[in-house]
Scaffold this active site. Structure first.
Site, PDB file in Angstrom:
ATOM      1  N   THR A  12     -96.002 -42.238 -34.343  1.00  0.00           N
ATOM      2  CA  THR A  12     -96.337 -40.923 -33.802  1.00  0.00           C
ATOM      3  C   THR A  12     -95.540 -39.872 -34.567  1.00  0.00           C
ATOM      4  OG1 THR A  12     -94.634 -40.979 -32.056  1.00  0.00           O
ATOM      5  CG2 THR A  12     -96.796 -41.917 -31.527  1.00  0.00           C
ATOM      6  N   GLY A  13     -96.162 -38.723 -34.774  1.00  0.00           N
ATOM      7  CA  GLY A  13     -95.517 -37.722 -35.617  1.00  0.00           C
ATOM      8  C   GLY A  13     -95.375 -38.204 -37.046  1.00  0.00           C
ATOM      9  N   SER A  16     -95.374 -35.802 -41.153  1.00  0.00           N
ATOM     10  CA  SER A  16     -94.360 -35.067 -41.909  1.00  0.00           C
ATOM     11  C   SER A  16     -92.987 -35.675 -41.648  1.00  0.00           C
ATOM     12  CB  SER A  16     -94.346 -33.573 -41.522  1.00  0.00           C
ATOM     13  OG  SER A  16     -93.911 -33.411 -40.179  1.00  0.00           O
ATOM     14  N   GLY A  17     -92.021 -35.247 -42.450  1.00  0.00           N
ATOM     15  CA  GLY A  17     -90.624 -35.595 -42.199  1.00  0.00           C
ATOM     16  C   GLY A  17     -90.333 -37.077 -42.152  1.00  0.00           C
ATOM     17  N   SER A 137     -81.395 -39.078 -31.469  1.00  0.00           N
ATOM     18  CA  SER A 137     -80.655 -38.140 -32.320  1.00  0.00           C
ATOM     19  C   SER A 137     -79.172 -38.349 -32.128  1.00  0.00           C
ATOM     20  CB  SER A 137     -81.007 -36.693 -31.967  1.00  0.00           C
ATOM     21  OG  SER A 137     -80.149 -35.788 -32.643  1.00  0.00           O
ATOM     22  N   TYR A 150     -82.641 -30.015 -25.950  1.00  0.00           N
ATOM     23  CA  TYR A 150     -82.987 -31.015 -26.963  1.00  0.00           C
ATOM     24  C   TYR A 150     -82.113 -32.253 -26.813  1.00  0.00           C
ATOM     25  CZ  TYR A 150     -83.477 -33.192 -31.563  1.00  0.00           C
ATOM     26  OH  TYR A 150     -83.687 -34.090 -32.580  1.00  0.00           O
TER      27      TYR A 150
END
Length: 256
Positions: A12-13, A16-17, A137, A150
């Site tokens: 998923t996602g 990009s990146g 993260s 976040y």
């Protein structure tokens, strides 16, 4: 033999990146890859680069109808999933006083609700022995002004991985977490920063990282590949920090 030969992998996602870098690596390692994202143009560009081993499905992971349609398409075309990289996420900052209910809902709908229901919808398609990697993260290990929502969303998915690891272990499905540090991806610019502000940001944070630089997406992708492959066959419920030492030994080399 390549590490993912014959595997069906969802990212998923993946347009990009870190997601796109991981898709490139998975394709190189023999996987058939399904990537998702909300922007059709970047999805089309990613598939053009990745070639016939990639399928793009426009999906907003915060939308349950979108997720249902995604997994129905995967079921009809492939019948199973061997690897899932729960990667889609957004970064939007705001101080305690500046944060709004709309910001809270946006961050948690994508980062937490999206991750949870991606896993819920994926579970019936996961082959026994499948591998799941959730993107968290390094910010969950350190306080960052303006990043409360976040950081809280990423702490939530870290705990989600612990619980799902236990829930799915009977099927030998391994759930692990990769926690990147500062990484050069478009996510910072999407938070509204200008190119000059993005460069200033990475220049500043490089001074906080013991290795004195941000990561490249390809470096995170290699860690995801490890957790997705049989190289990590006895690793479950763990978090792999890929952050240049920031979350372990602290900013500027000061021990935590």
């Amino acid at each position: 033999m390549s590490k993912l030969t014959g595997k069906i992998a969802l990212i998923t996602g993946g347009n990009s990146g870190i997601g796109l870098a991981t898709a490139r690596l998975f394709v190189q390692e023999g996987a058939q890859v399904i990537i998702t994202g909300r922007d059709q143009a970047t999805l089309d560009a990613a598939v053009a680069e990745l070639g016939p081993a990639a399928l793009a499905v426009r999906t907003d992971v915060g939308s349950l109808p979108d997720l249902a349609a995604l997994f129905e398409q995967i079921r009809a075309r492939f019948g199973r999933l061997d690897v899932v990289f729960v990667n889609a996420g957004i970064f939007k900052g705001g101080s305690l006083q500046d944060s709004t209910e709309e910001l809270y809902d946006e961050v948690f709908d994508i980062n937490v609700k999206g991750a949870f229901f991606t896993m819920q919808k994926a579970e019936p398609l996961l082959a026994d022995g499948a591998a799941v990697v959730i993107n968290a993260s390094t910010v969950i290990h350190a306080g960052m002004p303006g990043a409360s929502l976040y950081a809280a969303s990423k702490a939530a998915v870290r705990q989600l991985a612990r619980n799902l690891s236990n829930e799915l272990a009977a099927r030998n499905i391994r759930v692990n977490v990769v926690s990147p540090g500062y990484t050069r991806t478009p996510i910072v610019g999407r938070a509204g920063a200008s190119p000059e502000q993005v460069e200033g940001f990475f220049g500043h944070v490089s001074g906080e990282v013991p290795l004195r630089r941000p990561a490249q997406p390809e470096e995170i992708a290699k860690a995801v590949l490890f957790l997705a492959s049989d190289d990590s066959s006895y690793v479950v419920g763990e978090e792999l920090l890929v952050d240049g030492g920031y979350g372990s030994i602290g900013a500027a080399g000061v021990a935590r």
